[in-house]
Design a protein around this motif. Structure first.
Motif, PDB file in Angstrom:
ATOM      1  N   ALA A 214       0.821  -1.209   0.000  1.00  0.00           N
ATOM      2  CA  ALA A 214       0.000   0.000   0.000  1.00  0.00           C
ATOM      3  C   ALA A 214       0.853   1.257   0.000  1.00  0.00           C
ATOM      4  CB  ALA A 214      -0.912  -0.006   1.227  1.00  0.00           C
ATOM      5  N   GLY A 215       1.972   1.217   0.754  1.00  0.00           N
ATOM      6  CA  GLY A 215       2.755   2.428   0.942  1.00  0.00           C
ATOM      7  C   GLY A 215       3.645   2.788  -0.215  1.00  0.00           C
ATOM      8  N   VAL A 216       4.244   1.795  -0.878  1.00  0.00           N
ATOM      9  CA  VAL A 216       5.266   2.107  -1.876  1.00  0.00           C
ATOM     10  C   VAL A 216       4.989   1.465  -3.234  1.00  0.00           C
ATOM     11  CG1 VAL A 216       7.742   2.162  -2.318  1.00  0.00           C
ATOM     12  CG2 VAL A 216       6.927   2.171   0.030  1.00  0.00           C
ATOM     13  N   LEU A 217       4.588   0.193  -3.247  1.00  0.00           N
ATOM     14  CA  LEU A 217       4.521  -0.529  -4.522  1.00  0.00           C
ATOM     15  C   LEU A 217       3.501   0.074  -5.481  1.00  0.00           C
ATOM     16  CD1 LEU A 217       6.112  -3.037  -5.474  1.00  0.00           C
ATOM     17  CD2 LEU A 217       4.030  -4.338  -5.181  1.00  0.00           C
ATOM     18  N   LEU A 218       2.361   0.539  -4.974  1.00  0.00           N
ATOM     19  CA  LEU A 218       1.359   1.139  -5.852  1.00  0.00           C
ATOM     20  C   LEU A 218       1.875   2.433  -6.475  1.00  0.00           C
ATOM     21  CD1 LEU A 218      -1.978   0.692  -3.836  1.00  0.00           C
ATOM     22  CD2 LEU A 218      -0.771  -0.936  -5.275  1.00  0.00           C
ATOM     23  N   LYS A 219       2.836   3.087  -5.789  1.00  0.00           N
ATOM     24  CA  LYS A 219       3.379   4.350  -6.302  1.00  0.00           C
ATOM     25  C   LYS A 219       4.311   4.119  -7.478  1.00  0.00           C
ATOM     26  CE  LYS A 219       1.249   5.679  -2.654  1.00  0.00           C
ATOM     27  NZ  LYS A 219       0.660   4.403  -2.323  1.00  0.00           N
ATOM     28  N   LEU A 220       4.816   2.881  -7.608  1.00  0.00           N
ATOM     29  CA  LEU A 220       5.688   2.563  -8.743  1.00  0.00           C
ATOM     30  C   LEU A 220       4.960   2.732 -10.073  1.00  0.00           C
ATOM     31  CD1 LEU A 220       7.815  -0.586  -7.850  1.00  0.00           C
ATOM     32  CD2 LEU A 220       8.645   1.628  -8.611  1.00  0.00           C
ATOM     33  N   GLY A 221       3.659   2.396 -10.085  1.00  0.00           N
ATOM     34  CA  GLY A 221       2.875   2.545 -11.311  1.00  0.00           C
ATOM     35  C   GLY A 221       2.774   3.998 -11.738  1.00  0.00           C
ATOM     36  N   VAL A 222       2.488   4.885 -10.785  1.00  0.00           N
ATOM     37  CA  VAL A 222       2.390   6.325 -11.087  1.00  0.00           C
ATOM     38  C   VAL A 222       3.748   6.851 -11.536  1.00  0.00           C
ATOM     39  CG1 VAL A 222       1.793   8.587 -10.145  1.00  0.00           C
ATOM     40  CG2 VAL A 222       0.558   6.572  -9.371  1.00  0.00           C
ATOM     41  N   TYR A 223       4.794   6.476 -10.804  1.00  0.00           N
ATOM     42  CA  TYR A 223       6.147   6.931 -11.136  1.00  0.00           C
ATOM     43  C   TYR A 223       6.551   6.465 -12.537  1.00  0.00           C
ATOM     44  CZ  TYR A 223      11.205   7.512 -10.707  1.00  0.00           C
ATOM     45  OH  TYR A 223      12.515   7.869 -10.915  1.00  0.00           O
ATOM     46  N   GLY A 224       6.247   5.197 -12.855  1.00  0.00           N
ATOM     47  CA  GLY A 224       6.574   4.673 -14.182  1.00  0.00           C
ATOM     48  C   GLY A 224       5.831   5.402 -15.292  1.00  0.00           C
ATOM     49  N   MET A 225       4.557   5.748 -15.042  1.00  0.00           N
ATOM     50  CA  MET A 225       3.787   6.495 -16.041  1.00  0.00           C
ATOM     51  C   MET A 225       4.434   7.846 -16.338  1.00  0.00           C
ATOM     52  SD  MET A 225       1.026   4.907 -17.201  1.00  0.00           S
ATOM     53  CE  MET A 225      -0.242   6.092 -17.620  1.00  0.00           C
ATOM     54  N   TYR A 226       4.961   8.485 -15.291  1.00  0.00           N
ATOM     55  CA  TYR A 226       5.635   9.775 -15.510  1.00  0.00           C
ATOM     56  C   TYR A 226       6.922   9.598 -16.292  1.00  0.00           C
ATOM     57  CZ  TYR A 226       2.525  12.631 -12.739  1.00  0.00           C
ATOM     58  OH  TYR A 226       1.424  13.310 -12.294  1.00  0.00           O
ATOM     59  N   ARG A 227       7.601   8.489 -16.082  1.00  0.00           N
ATOM     60  CA  ARG A 227       8.879   8.287 -16.778  1.00  0.00           C
ATOM     61  C   ARG A 227       8.685   7.969 -18.268  1.00  0.00           C
ATOM     62  NH1 ARG A 227      10.731  11.262 -13.790  1.00  0.00           N
ATOM     63  NH2 ARG A 227      12.002  10.784 -11.964  1.00  0.00           N
ATOM     64  N   VAL A 228       7.592   7.295 -18.629  1.00  0.00           N
ATOM     65  CA  VAL A 228       7.361   7.000 -20.051  1.00  0.00           C
ATOM     66  C   VAL A 228       6.489   8.064 -20.725  1.00  0.00           C
ATOM     67  CG1 VAL A 228       7.591   4.504 -19.721  1.00  0.00           C
ATOM     68  CG2 VAL A 228       5.325   5.535 -19.640  1.00  0.00           C
ATOM     69  N   LYS A 229       6.060   9.053 -19.949  1.00  0.00           N
ATOM     70  CA  LYS A 229       5.178  10.080 -20.487  1.00  0.00           C
ATOM     71  C   LYS A 229       5.832  10.874 -21.617  1.00  0.00           C
ATOM     72  CE  LYS A 229       4.177  13.770 -18.123  1.00  0.00           C
ATOM     73  NZ  LYS A 229       4.306  14.848 -19.117  1.00  0.00           N
ATOM     74  N   VAL A 230       7.162  10.932 -21.617  1.00  0.00           N
ATOM     75  CA  VAL A 230       7.881  11.699 -22.632  1.00  0.00           C
ATOM     76  C   VAL A 230       7.551  11.202 -24.035  1.00  0.00           C
ATOM     77  CG1 VAL A 230      10.182  12.380 -23.423  1.00  0.00           C
ATOM     78  CG2 VAL A 230       9.735  12.079 -20.986  1.00  0.00           C
ATOM     79  N   VAL A 231       7.515   9.890 -24.200  1.00  0.00           N
ATOM     80  CA  VAL A 231       7.261   9.323 -25.526  1.00  0.00           C
ATOM     81  C   VAL A 231       5.775   9.121 -25.795  1.00  0.00           C
ATOM     82  CG1 VAL A 231       7.444   6.910 -24.810  1.00  0.00           C
ATOM     83  CG2 VAL A 231       8.052   7.533 -27.138  1.00  0.00           C
ATOM     84  N   LEU A 232       4.957   9.087 -24.735  1.00  0.00           N
ATOM     85  CA  LEU A 232       3.531   8.771 -24.905  1.00  0.00           C
ATOM     86  C   LEU A 232       2.626  10.002 -24.839  1.00  0.00           C
ATOM     87  CD1 LEU A 232       3.337   5.610 -22.606  1.00  0.00           C
ATOM     88  CD2 LEU A 232       3.704   5.676 -25.062  1.00  0.00           C
ATOM     89  N   ASP A 233       3.209  11.205 -24.797  1.00  0.00           N
ATOM     90  CA  ASP A 233       2.431  12.427 -24.584  1.00  0.00           C
ATOM     91  C   ASP A 233       1.235  12.560 -25.514  1.00  0.00           C
ATOM     92  OD1 ASP A 233       2.981  13.890 -22.426  1.00  0.00           O
ATOM     93  OD2 ASP A 233       4.486  15.187 -23.341  1.00  0.00           O
ATOM     94  N   ALA A 234       1.496  12.466 -26.825  1.00  0.00           N
ATOM     95  CA  ALA A 234       0.421  12.702 -27.803  1.00  0.00           C
ATOM     96  C   ALA A 234      -0.691  11.667 -27.649  1.00  0.00           C
ATOM     97  CB  ALA A 234       1.005  12.657 -29.217  1.00  0.00           C
ATOM     98  N   LYS A 235      -0.315  10.410 -27.464  1.00  0.00           N
ATOM     99  CA  LYS A 235      -1.326   9.352 -27.313  1.00  0.00           C
ATOM    100  C   LYS A 235      -2.085   9.468 -25.994  1.00  0.00           C
ATOM    101  CE  LYS A 235      -1.547   6.834 -30.970  1.00  0.00           C
ATOM    102  NZ  LYS A 235      -2.811   6.610 -31.666  1.00  0.00           N
ATOM    103  N   MET A 236      -1.418   9.965 -24.942  1.00  0.00           N
ATOM    104  CA  MET A 236      -2.100  10.137 -23.662  1.00  0.00           C
ATOM    105  C   MET A 236      -3.196  11.192 -23.771  1.00  0.00           C
ATOM    106  SD  MET A 236       0.957   9.782 -20.854  1.00  0.00           S
ATOM    107  CE  MET A 236      -0.086   9.871 -19.420  1.00  0.00           C
ATOM    108  N   ILE A 237      -2.932  12.236 -24.534  1.00  0.00           N
ATOM    109  CA  ILE A 237      -3.973  13.254 -24.754  1.00  0.00           C
ATOM    110  C   ILE A 237      -5.126  12.647 -25.548  1.00  0.00           C
ATOM    111  CG2 ILE A 237      -4.470  15.455 -25.896  1.00  0.00           C
ATOM    112  CD1 ILE A 237      -1.509  16.193 -25.312  1.00  0.00           C
ATOM    113  N   GLU A 238      -4.785  11.846 -26.556  1.00  0.00           N
ATOM    114  CA  GLU A 238      -5.808  11.233 -27.416  1.00  0.00           C
ATOM    115  C   GLU A 238      -6.658  10.214 -26.648  1.00  0.00           C
ATOM    116  OE1 GLU A 238      -5.756   8.213 -31.196  1.00  0.00           O
ATOM    117  OE2 GLU A 238      -4.169   9.729 -31.118  1.00  0.00           O
TER     118      GLU A 238
END
Length: 438
Positions: A214-238
């Motif tokens: 609950a404290g840390v592992l679920l945050k890995l998903g959010v953190y990972g999304m921010y790290r790949v957001k650079v390449v996925l920006d346009a598709k994330m908006i879509e």
């Protein structure tokens, strides 16, 4: 900063020869030193592959703090192999700490998946119910099914020079590639529809496993999304409308499921799905408020849900049940624990002053800016959040339950444990502008 990193590494190496209390003192010292030596608002490189910005450093601090609390909470656990238990705790914290600091996406993927091993070992080795094997299998297969497309995604966009250095520039991706890139993180968060492993893992895990999940592992998903957001920006908006719709409708359904739960740990686990869904909505809203709200909700939810699991475990260690039907009215026996239940339940439904309140205000603001009509499901979601939190508190602490003739009183260790959860949640809200530097 490098000296702090080397100190943490040495502490993990020698943890097998240290007592639980010595580990707590060392982790506490290094986390405090790191906090004061960090140059805020800057990206600090540590060698070629490691570095920290504000988000990753705060998550490293959260991992170390939860690590202290995990050890304190596990002191009453009947550990039949203490050295192995300490080894798995140390390995988990080691992987988490470096997972938040590694700059390379492929290295992040390897650490991201490696954390699965100590978590499953904790659930299977130190869980108490026969269903722990099923929970471990659920978690294993959900994570593997989500992570295989992510690995293929990384290999497809691999630049050709080295597998460790990715070329992100001017890379157009299709919808299929987008889903391959995010599904591993959606399972870890977890998003509604791929969340079934979480309640099972929480319910069957020992207290240390529940706290780190609950404290840390679920945050890995959010953190990972921010790290790949650079390449996925346009598709994330879509794709934003699809994911935000799933998150909001799923949050309402999860809130209704929480109102039907009689297992305390299961209710807390399902409420985590609703909160992390709101964080995912903040990511897909693509606004600054969503990003800042995510930092606040990650820290606030990590400490709050870990504290709730500790409270549930304090009752479980005495009554050997998680059923609210059997624990009804236990607040009469432990009136002081009713105070802690009240504080953490209030924070769970984002009452002021708490980190959760600041995070949810920013996330709700980012979603309303994205589309004003989402106000309707958000209102229902917030109402249900208050509903199941008050349902859990009133059921456990009011009314008359079964008669108890002999039970251990609350120890000083457990009071300190709850205080160390509560103190950062309230103290950090005073420096709100500090968390908005990201």
């Amino acid at each position: 900063m490098l000296s702090i990193l080397l100190g943490i590494l040495g502490m993990f190496v020698f943890s097998l020869w240290l007592s639980f209390m010595e580990i707590v003192v060392l982790v506490f010292i290094f986390s405090i030193l790191g906090f004061f030596m960090m140059e805020w608002g800057m990206n600090i490189g540590i060698g070629e592959f490691l570095g920290v910005d504000l988000m990753s450093f705060l998550l490293v601090e959260l991992s170390l703090w939860i690590g202290i609390l995990m050890v304190i909470a596990s002191m009453n656990l009947n550990v039949y192999s203490e050295s192995m238990f300490k080894f798995y705790l140390a390995m988990m914290l080691f992987l988490l700490t470096f997972c938040f600091m590694i700059l390379n996406l492929f290295g992040f993927y390897l650490l991201f998946e490696s954390i699965l091993i100590p978590i499953i070992m904790l659930i299977v080795g130190w869980g108490v119910q026969p269903e722990r094997l099923q929970a471990g299998i659920y978690m294993l297969f959900y994570t593997l099914v989500g992570s295989l497309p992510l690995l293929l995604f990384l290999l497809i966009i691999y630049s050709g020079t080295s597998i460790f250095f990715m070329n992100w520039l001017n890379f157009n991706i299709s919808s299929i590639l987008f889903f391959m890139g995010v599904v591993g993180f959606l399972v870890k968060m977890p998003m509604y529809l791929v969340h079934l492993w979480l309640p099972k893992a929480h319910v069957e895990a020992p207290i240390a496993g529940s706290m780190v999940l609950a404290g840390v592992l679920l945050k890995l998903g959010v953190y990972g999304m921010y790290r790949v957001k650079v390449v996925l920006d346009a598709k994330m908006i879509e794709m934003g409308s699809l994911f935000i719709s799933i998150v909001l409708i799923g949050g309402v359904i999860i809130g209704m499921i929480c109102l039907c739960q009689v297992d305390v740990k299961s209710l807390i686990a399902y409420s985590s799905v609703a909160h992390m869904g709101l964080a995912l909505g903040g990511i897909f809203s693509m606004s600054v408020w969503g990003f800042m709200g995510n930092i606040l909700i990650m820290l606030g939810h990590g400490l709050c849900s870990s504290g709730l699991f500790c409270l549930a475990n304090i009752f479980y260690e005495r009554f050997y049940t998680r059923s609210m039907l059997l624990l009804k009215g236990v607040g009469i026996i432990f009136p002081f624990m009713s105070f802690w239940w009240f504080l953490f339940v209030s924070i769970n439904m984002s009452a002021p002053p708490s980190m959760n309140l600041g995070g949810e205000i920013m996330l709700i603001g980012s979603l309303i800016k994205w589309d004003f009509l989402v106000m309707i499901p958000l209102m229902v979601l917030m109402f249900l959040s208050a509903g199941y939190s008050l349902y859990m508190y009133s059921y456990l602490n009011h009314g008359s339950g079964w008669v108890v003739y002999s039970v251990n009183s609350i120890s000083l260790r457990e009071i300190v444990l709850m205080f160390l959860h509560f103190c950062p949640l309230v103290m950090w809200i005073i420096k709100m502008e500090f968390f908005c530097l990201y």
